[in-house]
Design a protein around this motif. Structure first.
Motif, PDB file in Angstrom:
ATOM      1  N   THR A 121     -14.876  19.458 -13.279  1.00 18.54           N
ATOM      2  CA  THR A 121     -13.958  19.016 -12.252  1.00 18.54           C
ATOM      3  C   THR A 121     -12.573  18.814 -12.847  1.00 18.54           C
ATOM      4  OG1 THR A 121     -14.405  16.681 -12.634  1.00 18.54           O
ATOM      5  CG2 THR A 121     -15.853  17.836 -11.097  1.00 18.54           C
ATOM      6  N   ALA A 122     -11.586  18.641 -11.944  1.00 17.32           N
ATOM      7  CA  ALA A 122     -10.218  18.460 -12.412  1.00 17.32           C
ATOM      8  C   ALA A 122     -10.079  17.181 -13.223  1.00 17.32           C
ATOM      9  CB  ALA A 122      -9.281  18.456 -11.221  1.00 17.32           C
ATOM     10  N   SER A 123     -10.940  16.208 -12.983  1.00 16.30           N
ATOM     11  CA  SER A 123     -10.845  14.931 -13.674  1.00 16.30           C
ATOM     12  C   SER A 123     -11.630  14.903 -14.982  1.00 16.30           C
ATOM     13  CB  SER A 123     -11.359  13.811 -12.758  1.00 16.30           C
ATOM     14  OG  SER A 123     -12.720  14.031 -12.426  1.00 16.30           O
ATOM     15  N   SER A 124     -12.255  15.996 -15.316  1.00 12.23           N
ATOM     16  CA  SER A 124     -13.057  16.039 -16.537  1.00 12.23           C
ATOM     17  C   SER A 124     -12.174  15.879 -17.769  1.00 12.23           C
ATOM     18  CB  SER A 124     -13.813  17.363 -16.629  1.00 12.23           C
ATOM     19  OG  SER A 124     -14.424  17.486 -17.899  1.00 12.23           O
ATOM     20  N   PRO A 125     -12.628  15.124 -18.765  1.00 11.53           N
ATOM     21  CA  PRO A 125     -11.848  14.983 -20.000  1.00 11.53           C
ATOM     22  C   PRO A 125     -11.989  16.190 -20.921  1.00 11.53           C
ATOM     23  CG  PRO A 125     -13.908  13.797 -20.206  1.00 11.53           C
ATOM     24  CD  PRO A 125     -13.860  14.328 -18.793  1.00 11.53           C
ATOM     25  N   ILE A 126     -12.839  17.134 -20.558  1.00  9.64           N
ATOM     26  CA  ILE A 126     -13.157  18.269 -21.426  1.00  9.64           C
ATOM     27  C   ILE A 126     -12.219  19.442 -21.141  1.00  9.64           C
ATOM     28  CG2 ILE A 126     -14.936  19.935 -22.070  1.00  9.64           C
ATOM     29  CD1 ILE A 126     -17.014  17.818 -21.270  1.00  9.64           C
ATOM     30  N   ARG A 127     -11.506  19.887 -22.171  1.00  5.97           N
ATOM     31  CA  ARG A 127     -10.632  21.052 -22.007  1.00  5.97           C
ATOM     32  C   ARG A 127     -11.447  22.321 -21.883  1.00  5.97           C
ATOM     33  NH1 ARG A 127      -7.952  24.719 -25.565  1.00  5.97           N
ATOM     34  NH2 ARG A 127      -8.274  23.505 -27.470  1.00  5.97           N
ATOM     35  N   LYS A 128     -12.470  22.459 -22.710  1.00  4.80           N
ATOM     36  CA  LYS A 128     -13.345  23.613 -22.598  1.00  4.80           C
ATOM     37  C   LYS A 128     -14.638  23.358 -23.357  1.00  4.80           C
ATOM     38  CE  LYS A 128     -11.463  26.440 -26.411  1.00  4.80           C
ATOM     39  NZ  LYS A 128     -10.969  27.796 -26.736  1.00  4.80           N
ATOM     40  N   VAL A 129     -15.659  24.130 -22.995  1.00  3.59           N
ATOM     41  CA  VAL A 129     -16.938  24.117 -23.699  1.00  3.59           C
ATOM     42  C   VAL A 129     -17.168  25.511 -24.269  1.00  3.59           C
ATOM     43  CG1 VAL A 129     -19.452  23.917 -23.458  1.00  3.59           C
ATOM     44  CG2 VAL A 129     -17.951  22.294 -22.286  1.00  3.59           C
ATOM     45  N   VAL A 130     -17.509  25.563 -25.537  1.00  2.00           N
ATOM     46  CA  VAL A 130     -17.788  26.832 -26.212  1.00  2.00           C
ATOM     47  C   VAL A 130     -19.249  26.841 -26.629  1.00  2.00           C
ATOM     48  CG1 VAL A 130     -17.200  28.319 -28.164  1.00  2.00           C
ATOM     49  CG2 VAL A 130     -15.424  26.956 -27.058  1.00  2.00           C
ATOM     50  N   THR A 131     -19.964  27.892 -26.279  1.00  2.00           N
ATOM     51  CA  THR A 131     -21.380  28.014 -26.635  1.00  2.00           C
ATOM     52  C   THR A 131     -21.607  29.288 -27.425  1.00  2.00           C
ATOM     53  OG1 THR A 131     -21.980  26.891 -24.574  1.00  2.00           O
ATOM     54  CG2 THR A 131     -23.744  28.033 -25.745  1.00  2.00           C
ATOM     55  N   ARG A 132     -22.369  29.175 -28.490  1.00  2.00           N
ATOM     56  CA  ARG A 132     -22.685  30.338 -29.338  1.00  2.00           C
ATOM     57  C   ARG A 132     -24.192  30.388 -29.567  1.00  2.00           C
ATOM     58  NH1 ARG A 132     -23.545  30.663 -34.865  1.00  2.00           N
ATOM     59  NH2 ARG A 132     -23.245  32.721 -35.778  1.00  2.00           N
ATOM     60  N   THR A 133     -24.788  31.556 -29.362  1.00  2.64           N
ATOM     61  CA  THR A 133     -26.222  31.740 -29.567  1.00  2.64           C
ATOM     62  C   THR A 133     -26.448  32.775 -30.662  1.00  2.64           C
ATOM     63  OG1 THR A 133     -26.629  31.284 -27.228  1.00  2.64           O
ATOM     64  CG2 THR A 133     -28.409  32.302 -28.457  1.00  2.64           C
ATOM     65  N   GLU A 134     -27.408  32.509 -31.517  1.00  2.10           N
ATOM     66  CA  GLU A 134     -27.738  33.412 -32.612  1.00  2.10           C
ATOM     67  C   GLU A 134     -29.230  33.742 -32.555  1.00  2.10           C
ATOM     68  OE1 GLU A 134     -27.536  33.437 -37.540  1.00  2.10           O
ATOM     69  OE2 GLU A 134     -26.514  31.887 -36.373  1.00  2.10           O
ATOM     70  N   ILE A 135     -29.553  35.036 -32.602  1.00  2.00           N
ATOM     71  CA  ILE A 135     -30.946  35.482 -32.599  1.00  2.00           C
ATOM     72  C   ILE A 135     -31.146  36.390 -33.805  1.00  2.00           C
ATOM     73  CG2 ILE A 135     -32.784  36.639 -31.322  1.00  2.00           C
ATOM     74  CD1 ILE A 135     -31.249  36.045 -28.765  1.00  2.00           C
TER      75      ILE A 135
END
Length: 202
Positions: free
Chosen positions: A2-16
């Motif tokens: 949401t606009a009120s979220s304190p999070i600028r972005k979330v980065v996810t990395r998966t390794e197989i």
């Protein structure tokens, strides 16, 4: 978010990983890491003695966002066998700012509940510039002494943490290290450290 979220972005990395050494693995080694980038709420206020008010607000939001991303990366919370957490503070902040956000039940207990863990969550923290590789140590979620699940996952975010930011990460694995074969700390033959040291220095 949401606009009120304190999070600028979330980065996810998966390794197989499908092969280890010269062997094809019967079961691929699957690891994932998710990181949230937030503005450091304590900067510009001098030495803030009590960090708890901000932690109580921010940590649950971070935990929820990261748990959603990281369990999806492994196909669900039931697939998580090992876990860890870490913080990387931008250069203008204190290491304690990151520690406050990961060493709290408002993050750790929430994530442990989601993945049905019992062990304390392996951890690490540091302060560095954007793009620094952050290594998240992990161990078994219910049996921390199980050496087969001692492992790590790494993440680098090119634009984070900026000097005024904090990067908070969770790491998970769907199984043990490939070809694990070093035994279990709980079942090791008892040793006499003094005797071994005498032999080393003899």
């Amino acid at each position: 978010m949401t606009a009120s979220s304190p999070i600028r972005k979330v980065v996810t990395r998966t390794e197989i990983v499908h092969t280890e050494g010269e062997l094809q693995l019967e079961r691929p080694w699957r690891k994932a890491v998710a990181a949230a980038v937030i503005t450091n709420p304590w900067l510009g206020r001098g030495h803030v003695r009590d960090l708890d008010p901000e932690v109580r607000v921010l940590a649950p939001q971070i935990a929820a966002a990261l748990a959603t991303s990281i369990t999806a990366a492994l196909g669900g919370a039931d697939n998580v066998e090992a876990y860890g957490k870490a913080a990387l503070v931008g250069l203008d902040g204190e290491v304690e700012h990151g520690s406050a956000l990961i060493h709290t039940p408002f993050l750790g207990d929430l994530f442990r509940h989601i993945v049905e863990g019992e062990s304390i969550i392996a951890f690490g923290e540091d302060r560095a510039q954007a793009g620094t590789v952050l290594t998240i140590p992990m161990w078994h979620k219910t049996a921390a002494s199980t050496r087969s699940h001692y492992q790590a996952v790494a993440l680098s975010v090119s634009d984070a943490p900026r000097p005024h930011e904090i990067l908070i990460a969770l790491g998970v694995s769907a199984g043990p290290r490939p070809l694990a074969r070093i035994g279990d700390r709980r079942t090791d033959t008892a040793i006499d450290p003094a005797h071994i040291l005498r032999k080393v220095h003899a």
